[in-house]
Design a protein around this motif. Structure first.
Motif, PDB file in Angstrom:
ATOM      1  N   ALA A 232       0.956  -1.164   0.160  1.00 31.85           N
ATOM      2  CA  ALA A 232      -0.042   0.086  -0.065  1.00 31.85           C
ATOM      3  C   ALA A 232       0.726   1.211  -0.026  1.00 31.85           C
ATOM      4  N   GLY A 233       0.140   2.342  -0.442  1.00 29.60           N
ATOM      5  CA  GLY A 233       0.899   3.634  -0.357  1.00 29.60           C
ATOM      6  C   GLY A 233       0.008   4.620   0.635  1.00 29.60           C
ATOM      7  N   ARG A 234       0.105   5.909   0.171  1.00 29.59           N
ATOM      8  CA  ARG A 234      -0.664   6.835   0.974  1.00 29.59           C
ATOM      9  C   ARG A 234      -0.983   8.107   0.177  1.00 29.59           C
ATOM     10  N   TYR A 235      -2.337   8.759   0.469  1.00 32.96           N
ATOM     11  CA  TYR A 235      -2.612   9.782  -0.172  1.00 32.96           C
ATOM     12  C   TYR A 235      -3.223  11.070   0.944  1.00 32.96           C
ATOM     13  N   GLY A 236      -2.633  12.413   0.614  1.00 30.91           N
ATOM     14  CA  GLY A 236      -3.013  13.167   1.495  1.00 30.91           C
ATOM     15  C   GLY A 236      -2.860  14.722   1.378  1.00 30.91           C
TER      16      GLY A 236
ATOM     17  N   ARG B 180      -1.589  17.803  -3.259  1.00 32.26           N
ATOM     18  CA  ARG B 180      -1.879  16.456  -2.619  1.00 32.26           C
ATOM     19  C   ARG B 180      -0.712  15.616  -2.939  1.00 32.26           C
TER      20      ARG B 180
ATOM     21  N   ILE C  81       0.993  11.863  -3.095  1.00 35.01           N
ATOM     22  CA  ILE C  81       0.642  10.392  -3.331  1.00 35.01           C
ATOM     23  C   ILE C  81       2.240   9.695  -3.318  1.00 35.01           C
TER      24      ILE C  81
ATOM     25  N   SER D  94       3.766   5.962  -3.537  1.00 34.31           N
ATOM     26  CA  SER D  94       3.509   4.634  -4.136  1.00 34.31           C
ATOM     27  C   SER D  94       4.573   3.822  -3.881  1.00 34.31           C
ATOM     28  N   ARG D  95       4.439   2.621  -3.865  1.00 39.58           N
ATOM     29  CA  ARG D  95       5.697   1.507  -3.731  1.00 39.58           C
ATOM     30  C   ARG D  95       5.612   0.937  -5.022  1.00 39.58           C
TER      31      ARG D  95
ATOM     32  N   THR E 264      10.189   3.216  -3.102  1.00 40.04           N
ATOM     33  CA  THR E 264       8.994   4.262  -2.728  1.00 40.04           C
ATOM     34  C   THR E 264       9.364   5.771  -3.585  1.00 40.04           C
TER      35      THR E 264
ATOM     36  N   TYR F  71       7.227   9.275  -4.444  1.00 38.28           N
ATOM     37  CA  TYR F  71       6.537  10.657  -3.995  1.00 38.28           C
ATOM     38  C   TYR F  71       6.194  11.327  -5.142  1.00 38.28           C
TER      39      TYR F  71
END
Length: 490
Positions: free
Chosen positions: A131-135, A143, A145, A147-148, A480, A482
């Protein structure tokens, strides 16, 4: 175990290199002889790869890398799960094969099949969970993002002492992450990896995703692969000396590396410990795999008030061990991997005795055929003894008394290694202090075996870099990324 059964099994093991989905001979047709350490006899001749073969394997992994990385995580997971099921169905064959090429008792080989299979199952479950993340960024202007992504073609070098588990512990997370692989098993025990490659092919692994090179020239083959610009990841399990050399080679390419290196594990027994459990833990921590494990307890630090009782109990149990070929049921101590390992154990024991250690049982090599050294117990081992500094990698249990907790910590941490430690005490506060004070990547508190597919395996200091297994294991094969995007509401 009948000779016919062994012959039939060995005939099913591939004897060629596995490159690009095909079984092919080595360049020039050279052969590598695999021997049974219980007899010294050659049990199979297999392809002996050259550096050119290693580069061909890397080319195959590179060609398959893009397709495999784009494969749906669920598909990768299902292939690994099918491999787990196939391995379970062939467990007796794999266990016997390991015993024939490595020497460990058959019961322990069966245990390794279970343990090694768990990496296939664990990472089949982790593949869809990358999983990655978003914010929103802190300024609110965009925003973020995260990701892996798969690292890419990976070169995996495995040792001889756990032929299945060391392969699955590296292959499974690499495949789950979307990486393609070239694996080079140890010269002494390549057959299990070849058999595993066939299992993975039978499970539906696409051509080129897993490539196997077996060789008697690991240095030149490995250097050719590591120096090649197509490689992106190196994972090695073996000695610290070789690990340092590989790190030097990898530095020039700035490769991602994982290093699981040597150990010098302390096994600390306090005077309030349950001695029955401490003895059982000591036997498991020392003599599993005939002492040939990086997690094997090397230095038994025992509180002086119970040192003699602990030593006597351990000695009685060790004196009952049965030594012989691992294929014979009831054998406790099989052969060491080769005659050099026997010489090393004998030399370390002799050095300790000459410095004043007391030999309680064992201590002398056993005449062949086969590479045998008996389970040995030494007490009152002087601090200057070589076996307290070097990784023994043999069935030698050395007892050193200590006076108090600070003394135990000092002795335990007095080593360049920091892989694993073991502590036996009923005092929970003391146990917690020891967990925090011991400079090791893993600790067994009132436990003599710590390895588990769901746990991060690895050490501090000269014992290595990175982790295998657990949630952390798949991260070793992921990059990773970004990305910043504009505020969609601006």
């Amino acid at each position: 175990m009948t000779d016919l059964r062994q012959t039939e099994l060995l005939a099913t093991v591939p004897d060629r290199l596995h490159i690009g989905g095909h079984w092919r001979p080595a360049t020039g047709g050279a052969l590598l002889a695999v021997t049974d350490p219980a007899t010294g006899h050659v049990i199979k001749n297999i392809a002996d790869a050259t550096p050119a073969d290693g580069l061909a394997a890397l080319a195959a992994a590179h060609d398959a890398a893009g397709r495999w990385a784009r494969t749906a995580p669920r598909e990768r997971a299902e292939i690994l799960r099918r491999a787990f099921d196939l391995l379970a169905g062939r467990a007796e064959d794999v266990a016997l094969l390991m015993t024939l090429e490595m020497g460990k008792p058959l019961g322990q080989s069966r245990g390794e099949v279970t343990y090694g299979g768990e990496f296939l199952r664990w990472f089949s479950e982790e593949a869809p969970r990358v999983a990655g993340r978003y914010g929103v960024n802190p300024e609110g202007t965009g925003r973020m993002i995260v990701s892996r992504h798969a690292v890419g073609p990976s070169y995996l070098i495995t040792p001889w002492n756990f032929p299945l588990a060391m392969a699955t512990r590296k292959i499974a997370p690499a495949l789950a992450a979307g990486c393609t692989v070239v694996i080079k098993p140890a010269e002494a025990t390549p057959l299990t990896t070849l058999y595993l490659a066939q299992i993975l092919a039978d499970a539906g692994l696409p051509a080129g995703v897993l490539n196997v090179v077996t060789t008697s020239a690991p240095g030149p083959v490995s250097e050719a692969i590591i120096r090649d610009e197509r490689l992106r990841k190196l994972s090695f399990t073996g000695s610290t000396a070789v690990g340092r050399l590989l790190l030097e080679q990898a530095a020039g390419r700035v490769l991602r590396t994982s290093m699981e290196l040597g150990g010098n594990a302390p096994f600390v027994v306090f005077d309030d410990a349950d001695l029955d459990k401490a003895v059982e833990g000591a036997l498991a921590a020392k003599f599993r795999n005939i002492g040939q494990a990086c997690t094997a307890a090397n230095r038994f630090l025992v509180h002086r008030p119970v040192a003699e009782e602990f030593t006597e109990r351990v000695t009685r149990r060790v004196a009952e061990f049965r030594m012989g070929p691992g294929t014979q049921e009831g054998v406790t101590i099989g052969p060491l991997i080769d005659d050099a390992a026997v010489t090393k154990s004998a030399t370390l024991v002799r050095d300790a005795v000459e410095r004043g250690a007391r030999l309680r049982v064992g201590g002398e090599p056993v005449a062949g055929p086969g590479s045998y050294f008996p389970a040995t117990v030494l007490s009152d081992v002087p601090p200057s003894s070589d076996l307290l500094r070097e990784e023994i990698f043999g069935p030698v249990l050395a007892v050193v008394p200590f006076d108090d907790e600070d003394d135990a910590v000092r002795l335990a941490n007095d080593t360049e290694y920091g892989l694993v430690s073991y502590v036996y005490t009923r005092d929970l506060a003391r146990g917690q202090r020891m967990i925090e004070r011991l400079a090791t990547g893993m600790t067994g508190l009132n436990m003599g075996v710590v390895s588990n597919a769901a746990a991060p395996f690895g050490g501090w200091k000269q014992s290595g870099l990175g982790r295998e297994g657990g949630l952390e294991g798949i991260g070793e094969y992921l990059e990773t990324k970004y990305t910043l995007t504009p505020d969609p509401f601006a």
